[in-house]
Write an enzyme that holds these catalytic residues in place. Structure first.
Site, PDB file in Angstrom:
ATOM      1  N   LEU A  26      52.061  29.956  37.427  1.00 16.27           N
ATOM      2  CA  LEU A  26      51.049  30.954  37.069  1.00 16.27           C
ATOM      3  C   LEU A  26      50.989  31.186  35.563  1.00 16.27           C
ATOM      4  CD1 LEU A  26      51.509  33.669  39.866  1.00 16.27           C
ATOM      5  CD2 LEU A  26      50.223  31.530  39.925  1.00 16.27           C
ATOM      6  N   GLY A  29      45.474  32.736  33.140  1.00 23.46           N
ATOM      7  CA  GLY A  29      44.268  32.542  33.955  1.00 23.46           C
ATOM      8  C   GLY A  29      44.463  33.124  35.356  1.00 23.46           C
ATOM      9  N   HIS A  30      45.646  32.881  35.937  1.00 27.34           N
ATOM     10  CA  HIS A  30      45.934  33.438  37.270  1.00 27.34           C
ATOM     11  C   HIS A  30      46.067  34.970  37.189  1.00 27.34           C
ATOM     12  CE1 HIS A  30      47.673  29.259  37.734  1.00 27.34           C
ATOM     13  NE2 HIS A  30      46.866  29.326  38.753  1.00 27.34           N
ATOM     14  N   ASP A 142      37.538  25.300  37.704  1.00 26.63           N
ATOM     15  CA  ASP A 142      37.381  24.199  38.663  1.00 26.63           C
ATOM     16  C   ASP A 142      36.033  24.395  39.344  1.00 26.63           C
ATOM     17  OD1 ASP A 142      40.045  22.840  38.475  1.00 26.63           O
ATOM     18  OD2 ASP A 142      40.695  24.873  38.909  1.00 26.63           O
TER      19      ASP A 142
END
Ligand code: PAF
Length: 262
Positions: A26, A29-30, A142
């Site tokens: 992690l 971004g997470h 993504d």
């Protein structure tokens, strides 16, 4: 105290609202996904499962960074209420019923990584079955993955609301990714070329910028229609530039909405 779940047995009792699916390692971004998840529901569950079905080679799977203890702390500090870290036999007991990503799954990322999206959709559907969230959140980094997950949810009528979250970048525009730890400082500097290219409004301009960086090996660059994931044309309203390539074996992908030409 954050709850740690190794199987789905008692998950229902905790009534998690939002699932944040991850493969661990992690980063900020997470953390941002978890914080946005928390704004969308009372209880947030982070899943950490390195899904073998979405890796092309055992080597790539084996090299994927793993840091469970640290990940649990990161998830807790970002506001998660639970972590679901199942073993492979919990996620895939017996024969796996594979979800096929179809034609769009064979384009771009799918062309370079055959069957990758079948693996992603299969695990995401399993995670939804195991954790029964009201919503699940995915990053825009993504973009093809996000597109295909939304498509799957619609086509299979899955009762999960999909939330998308903007890409988190470092101060120089490099999109955060678990794979960035494989880049040294010089390579990170080279990788900034992707962000610079994405600021442009035509493929030619983007290509020109990318070609200034000898360390970046381009895989694909395209402007697509974000509503269909097909190549954009003059009539396309919602254009997105998508880029993928390598810096010294490290695969990097990124995308951005394309500004109208001035
Ligand atoms: O984006 C990821 O980290 C993975 O593809 C996901 C969605 C957790 C599925 O394994």
């Amino acid at each position: 105290m954050i709850e740690i779940h190794y199987s789905d047995q008692d998950l229902w009792r905790h009534k998690y609202d939002v699932l944040v699916p991850t493969m661990g390692a992690l980063h900020a971004g997470h953390e941002s996904l978890i914080k946005i998840a928390k704004l969308n529901g009372k209880k947030v569950l982070v899943s950490i499962f390195v899904n073998p079905l979405q890796f092309e080679s055992k080597e790539d799977l084996g090299n994927y960074p793993k840091s469970l203890e640290r990940d649990i702390k990161t998830a807790e500090n970002a506001g998660a209420d639970g972590v679901f870290t199942p073993s492979e036999s919990v996620v895939y007991p017996g024969v796996v019923s594979e979800v096929l990503a179809g034609e769009i799954g064979d384009l771009y990322e799918g062309k370079s990584r055959p069957k990758h999206f079948n693996g992603v959709l299969t695990v995401v559907k399993r995670l939804f079955e195991l954790t029964s969230p009201n919503s699940a959140i995915f990053g825009e980094k993504d973009y093809q993955q996000l597109f295909l997950i939304r498509k799957m949810v619609k086509e299979l009528n899955l009762p999960v609301n999909i939330i998308s979250a903007p890409t988190v970048r470092d101060a120089n525009g490099l999109a955060l990714s678990s794979r960035n730890i494989f880049l040294d400082d010089n390579q990170k500097k080279s990788a900034q070329v992707i962000y610079r290219a994405l600021q442009k409004s035509t493929i030619d301009e983007m290509n020109k910028i990318l070609s200034t960086e000898p360390n970046f090996k381009l895989d694909y660059l395209e402007i697509i229609d974000a509503d269909t994931f097909l190549k954009a044309d003059k009539t396309t309203q919602n254009k997105r530039a998508i880029i993928a390539g390598w810096i010294n074996q490290v695969r990097l992908i990124d995308n951005m909405a394309v500004r109208a030409q001035s």
